[in-house]
Design a protein around this motif. Sequence first.
Motif, PDB file in Angstrom:
ATOM      1  N   MET A 110       0.825  -1.209   0.000  1.00 49.68           N
ATOM      2  CA  MET A 110       0.000   0.000   0.000  1.00 49.68           C
ATOM      3  C   MET A 110       0.864   1.266   0.000  1.00 49.68           C
ATOM      4  SD  MET A 110      -3.211  -0.565  -0.298  1.00 49.68           S
ATOM      5  CE  MET A 110      -3.852   1.029   0.164  1.00 49.68           C
ATOM      6  N   LYS A 111       2.007   1.231   0.689  1.00 50.33           N
ATOM      7  CA  LYS A 111       2.926   2.377   0.658  1.00 50.33           C
ATOM      8  C   LYS A 111       3.388   2.652  -0.765  1.00 50.33           C
ATOM      9  CE  LYS A 111       4.862   1.699   5.288  1.00 50.33           C
ATOM     10  NZ  LYS A 111       6.072   1.295   6.027  1.00 50.33           N
ATOM     11  N   VAL A 112       3.728   1.586  -1.489  1.00 54.54           N
ATOM     12  CA  VAL A 112       4.181   1.747  -2.878  1.00 54.54           C
ATOM     13  C   VAL A 112       3.047   2.288  -3.737  1.00 54.54           C
ATOM     14  CG1 VAL A 112       5.020   0.512  -4.920  1.00 54.54           C
ATOM     15  CG2 VAL A 112       5.934  -0.056  -2.667  1.00 54.54           C
ATOM     16  N   VAL A 113       1.837   1.764  -3.548  1.00 53.75           N
ATOM     17  CA  VAL A 113       0.686   2.229  -4.329  1.00 53.75           C
ATOM     18  C   VAL A 113       0.438   3.707  -4.081  1.00 53.75           C
ATOM     19  CG1 VAL A 113      -1.828   2.013  -4.583  1.00 53.75           C
ATOM     20  CG2 VAL A 113      -0.398  -0.037  -4.504  1.00 53.75           C
ATOM     21  N   GLN A 114       0.528   4.137  -2.823  1.00 51.54           N
ATOM     22  CA  GLN A 114       0.306   5.546  -2.501  1.00 51.54           C
ATOM     23  C   GLN A 114       1.422   6.431  -3.058  1.00 51.54           C
ATOM     24  OE1 GLN A 114      -0.163   5.479   1.750  1.00 51.54           O
ATOM     25  NE2 GLN A 114      -2.275   4.758   1.638  1.00 51.54           N
ATOM     26  N   GLU A 115       2.671   5.965  -2.994  1.00 55.01           N
ATOM     27  CA  GLU A 115       3.794   6.759  -3.498  1.00 55.01           C
ATOM     28  C   GLU A 115       3.782   6.853  -5.017  1.00 55.01           C
ATOM     29  OE1 GLU A 115       7.285   4.849  -1.987  1.00 55.01           O
ATOM     30  OE2 GLU A 115       6.908   5.471   0.079  1.00 55.01           O
ATOM     31  N   GLN A 116       3.481   5.738  -5.683  1.00 57.66           N
ATOM     32  CA  GLN A 116       3.609   5.692  -7.129  1.00 57.66           C
ATOM     33  C   GLN A 116       2.306   6.040  -7.852  1.00 57.66           C
ATOM     34  OE1 GLN A 116       5.380   2.070  -8.501  1.00 57.66           O
ATOM     35  NE2 GLN A 116       5.490   2.761 -10.616  1.00 57.66           N
ATOM     36  N   GLY A 117       1.190   5.943  -7.180  1.00 57.47           N
ATOM     37  CA  GLY A 117      -0.095   6.243  -7.819  1.00 57.47           C
ATOM     38  C   GLY A 117      -0.149   7.693  -8.289  1.00 57.47           C
ATOM     39  N   GLY A 118      -0.618   7.897  -9.502  1.00 61.31           N
ATOM     40  CA  GLY A 118      -0.736   9.248 -10.060  1.00 61.31           C
ATOM     41  C   GLY A 118       0.560   9.789 -10.629  1.00 61.31           C
ATOM     42  N   SER A 119       1.657   9.056 -10.472  1.00 67.71           N
ATOM     43  CA  SER A 119       2.928   9.526 -11.043  1.00 67.71           C
ATOM     44  C   SER A 119       3.102   8.929 -12.438  1.00 67.71           C
ATOM     45  CB  SER A 119       4.100   9.102 -10.146  1.00 67.71           C
ATOM     46  OG  SER A 119       4.309   7.705 -10.239  1.00 67.71           O
ATOM     47  N   SER A 120       4.203   9.246 -13.056  1.00 70.64           N
ATOM     48  CA  SER A 120       4.511   8.662 -14.369  1.00 70.64           C
ATOM     49  C   SER A 120       5.747   7.777 -14.270  1.00 70.64           C
ATOM     50  CB  SER A 120       4.714   9.771 -15.403  1.00 70.64           C
ATOM     51  OG  SER A 120       5.787  10.614 -15.008  1.00 70.64           O
ATOM     52  N   ILE A 121       6.032   7.264 -13.072  1.00 74.08           N
ATOM     53  CA  ILE A 121       7.212   6.416 -12.842  1.00 74.08           C
ATOM     54  C   ILE A 121       6.825   4.950 -12.983  1.00 74.08           C
ATOM     55  CG2 ILE A 121       8.974   5.740 -11.180  1.00 74.08           C
ATOM     56  CD1 ILE A 121       8.639   8.508  -9.895  1.00 74.08           C
ATOM     57  N   SER A 122       7.554   4.250 -13.837  1.00 70.69           N
ATOM     58  CA  SER A 122       7.367   2.813 -14.034  1.00 70.69           C
ATOM     59  C   SER A 122       8.699   2.124 -13.802  1.00 70.69           C
ATOM     60  CB  SER A 122       6.895   2.501 -15.449  1.00 70.69           C
ATOM     61  OG  SER A 122       5.676   3.127 -15.710  1.00 70.69           O
ATOM     62  N   GLN A 123       8.627   0.834 -13.527  1.00 67.10           N
ATOM     63  CA  GLN A 123       9.867   0.075 -13.416  1.00 67.10           C
ATOM     64  C   GLN A 123       9.662  -1.299 -14.030  1.00 67.10           C
ATOM     65  OE1 GLN A 123      10.671  -0.244  -9.166  1.00 67.10           O
ATOM     66  NE2 GLN A 123      10.096  -2.397  -9.221  1.00 67.10           N
ATOM     67  N   TYR A 124      10.755  -1.836 -14.566  1.00 68.76           N
ATOM     68  CA  TYR A 124      10.731  -3.215 -15.050  1.00 68.76           C
ATOM     69  C   TYR A 124      12.064  -3.849 -14.728  1.00 68.76           C
ATOM     70  CZ  TYR A 124      13.250  -1.614 -19.264  1.00 68.76           C
ATOM     71  OH  TYR A 124      14.168  -1.081 -20.125  1.00 68.76           O
ATOM     72  N   TYR A 125      12.044  -5.157 -14.607  1.00 77.29           N
ATOM     73  CA  TYR A 125      13.203  -5.911 -14.132  1.00 77.29           C
ATOM     74  C   TYR A 125      13.559  -6.976 -15.155  1.00 77.29           C
ATOM     75  CZ  TYR A 125      16.131  -8.300 -10.648  1.00 77.29           C
ATOM     76  OH  TYR A 125      17.169  -8.850  -9.951  1.00 77.29           O
ATOM     77  N   THR A 126      14.831  -7.027 -15.511  1.00 80.65           N
ATOM     78  CA  THR A 126      15.314  -8.070 -16.403  1.00 80.65           C
ATOM     79  C   THR A 126      16.182  -9.024 -15.582  1.00 80.65           C
ATOM     80  OG1 THR A 126      17.153  -6.647 -17.080  1.00 80.65           O
ATOM     81  CG2 THR A 126      15.215  -6.666 -18.488  1.00 80.65           C
TER      82      THR A 126
END
Length: 192
Positions: A110-126
């Motif tokens: 939930m902390k991640v959802v609140q921090e990242q929600g509404g932003s334009s930051i994405s991440q992907y892992y290889t």
Amino acid sequence: MDYSVGLAQNQRVLKQRNALGIAVLVLLGLVVLLFTLGATRDREVVLQPILRNPLSISSSGVSADYLEMVTRDTALIALNRSPENLNYWMDSILEIAAPEAHGALKRDLMKVVQEQGGSSISQYYTIDSMTVDPDRLTSEVSGTLHTVVGSKAVTAEVKRFRFIWKYSGLSLQLRGFGMVKPADQDEMGRAL
């Protein structure tokens, strides 16, 4: 008088024999019907074409191959996220979480959802490599964590993540996961 008592007993035995015979015929009919339904019923086999070895699940423990496949899929779910899929991301992780870890995981997610929600930051892992320890029910993935803001790649850092599992019955459940810091590794570079 003895004749009438004997006749009554014979009639009773005859009725019992007839009732038993009818019961046997009814049960035999049901058995034939069940076998017929079982033989004509569609059978379903789940094929997993991406497996390199046959896979079996046992109550005695989890196999290294199974732990590797579950870790791979979980890592791809847990480490790839964008603002558009945050609710699906959180729900997917919570579905495989062990009941006793559910609350703590949900709080952290939930902390991640609140921090990242509404932003334009994405991440992907290889993923570059993976180690699994079926005896300790842990697994680690090493690879590159890419951060993207908008459509611009911002960072690409090599990171290692550890997943801790619980295996009970025939169910493998996630107890927790997180990034392995260099202080958590021994002198050989292996995570403790």
